[in-house]
Scaffold this motif. Structure first.
Motif, PDB file in Angstrom:
ATOM      1  N   ASN A 166      30.723  38.645  18.845  1.00 50.86           N
ATOM      2  CA  ASN A 166      31.090  40.060  18.912  1.00 50.86           C
ATOM      3  C   ASN A 166      32.564  40.216  19.268  1.00 50.86           C
ATOM      4  N   LYS A 208      34.545  39.361  16.245  1.00 57.07           N
ATOM      5  CA  LYS A 208      34.518  40.452  15.258  1.00 57.07           C
ATOM      6  C   LYS A 208      35.478  41.565  15.654  1.00 57.07           C
ATOM      7  N   GLN A 209      35.444  41.916  16.920  1.00 55.80           N
ATOM      8  CA  GLN A 209      36.364  42.944  17.390  1.00 55.80           C
ATOM      9  C   GLN A 209      37.813  42.522  17.173  1.00 55.80           C
ATOM     10  N   ILE A 211      38.807  40.471  14.914  1.00 57.71           N
ATOM     11  CA  ILE A 211      39.065  40.490  13.458  1.00 57.71           C
ATOM     12  C   ILE A 211      39.371  41.923  13.000  1.00 57.71           C
TER      13      ILE A 211
END
Length: 414
Positions: A365, A368-369, A371
């Motif tokens: 997570n 992803k943040q 990214i």
């Protein structure tokens, strides 16, 4: 040697066995003359010697080690007193070497040694007394001392009152009277010339023999009274001296006779006891043979059982050796199994634990943040870069138009 010859003559007599006692007593007197109490005994903190200390006899208590050490100490002291240097032996010196050195010094004085050195190792006996006596003589000769015949004072004879109560003669008075008489051999030799003169003188004198037989005129009753009055003076009492060696010899003979008489009485009891013990032993042996015959088959069974037991013990030892080896292998395998179980438990606990999965999800997570943020930043950068490119392109276009404006030509179109 004169002493050895005299000793050899005495050996043939009945008192040869007791000659060593006399030598020891004379030796003790010589040592006292040499003042051995202060020179030897006080120096080494020893007790005074008894009159028969170095005499070997079954009737005397002896300590060979103590006697040998005392013999070596006194011999070394006598050799030094005789004028020859000699090292004082110690208690733990070699006995053979010490005896050899003492005999070598004795030969140096001219004494013939005709006995083996082993006779001196016992510390007592005739040869020990002989060696010490000769060394003492050499020491006295060096000091200039010699034994002489004693001179007794002459006593004046006095009239003695005759008392009936105190009228006994003692042996000591008799001996003193005998000693007062001259003992010199020269005095005992008669003068032959005087004897001849005496014989001639007696022959010249007329004969004084009585012509008739002499008859007594004394009354018999008066004679008996005189005998009764003088009789107490004729009694001789011998005072016993406990220090005299003759009394000790008599005591030894008495004890020997008592032992022999007691032995005869005890021997009968011992023989009877021996006979009873022999009979009892015969009964025991016969009973033992009977029991052995009765229990022979049981003994055979017992022996066979013992043989089987020994075989079983041997097999048990062999099997116990295999069991021990297998027990060791089992212990090694069990140790390896414990290690594998521990590793499996660690892996199982790590597999069943969800904490790593949660951490992975959280990391995903977060990634992803990051990214998305990076995409936003990339988009902003691309937009900024596009605007810069468009601005640069517009500036270039403007610059191109500004630099390429044509001048008016003089032609038909002008």
């Amino acid at each position: 040697m004169a002493d050895d010859g005299r000793r050899g003559e005495e050996d043939a007599g009945p008192g040869a066995a007791h000659h060593v006692f006399v030598v020891m007593e004379v030796l003790l007197e010589k040592l006292k003359v040499l003042n051995y109490e202060e020179e030897v005994l006080m120096k080494h903190n020893m007790k005074n010697l008894s009159r028969h200390y170095f005499v070997s006899s079954p009737y005397l208590a002896s300590n060979p080690g103590e006697q040998f050490f005392m013999f070596t100490i006194i011999a070394a002291w006598l050799i030094n007193e005789a004028g020859r240097p000699f090292t004082e032996p110690q208690e733990y010196d070699e006995p053979n070497a010490t005896v050899a050195n003492i005999l070598a010094e004795l030969r140096a004085f001219g004494v013939k040694v005709d006995f083996p050195p082993s006779k001196l190792k016992s510390g007592s006996g005739e040869h020990v007394c002989l060696v010490l006596d000769r060394l003492a003589e050499e020491a006295l000769r060096r000091k200039g001392f010699s034994f002489r015949r004693p001179h007794y004072p002459t006593e004046t004879t006095e009239e003695e009152s005759v008392m009936e109560d105190d009228a006994e003669l003692t042996l000591s008075k008799v001996e003193e009277e005998m000693i007062e008489e001259p003992d010199d051999e020269e005095d005992n030799v008669m003068d032959l010339e005087a004897l001849k003169l005496r014989t001639t003188h007696t022959e010249a004198e007329p004969s004084s023999k009585p012509d008739e037989i002499l008859e007594s005129t004394v009354d018999a009753s008066e004679w008996n009274l005189e005998v009764e009055r003088v009789l107490p003076q004729l009694k001789v009492t011998i005072r016993t001296d406990n220090k005299d060696w003759r009394i000790h010899v008599d005591q030894m003979h008495q004890h020997r006779d008592g032992i022999k008489s007691s032995l005869k009485e005890a021997k009968s009891y011992l023989d009877k006891l021996q006979e009873d013990i022999g009979k009892t032993l015969e009964k025991v042996s016969s009973r033992e043979k009977y029991i052995n015959n009765q229990l022979e088959h049981l003994i055979q069974e017992y022996r066979s059982a013992q043989a089987k037991l020994s075989e079983a013990k041997e097999r048990y030892q062999q099997a116990s050796g295999g069991v021990t080896e297998r027990t060791r292998v089992l212990a090694e395998i069990s140790e390896e199994l414990e290690k594998v179980k521990q590793e499996m438990e660690e892996k199982g606990s790590s597999m069943s634990d969800r904490a790593p999965v949660v951490k992975i999800k959280q990391s995903l997570n977060k990634l992803k943040q990051e990214i998305l943020q990076m995409d936003v930043r990339i988009g902003v950068v691309e937009h900024t870069l596009l605007q810069a490119k468009l601005k640069e392109k517009s500036n270039m276009t403007r610059d191109m138009h500004a630099t390429n404006i044509p001048e008016p030509a003089a032609g038909p179109f002008s």
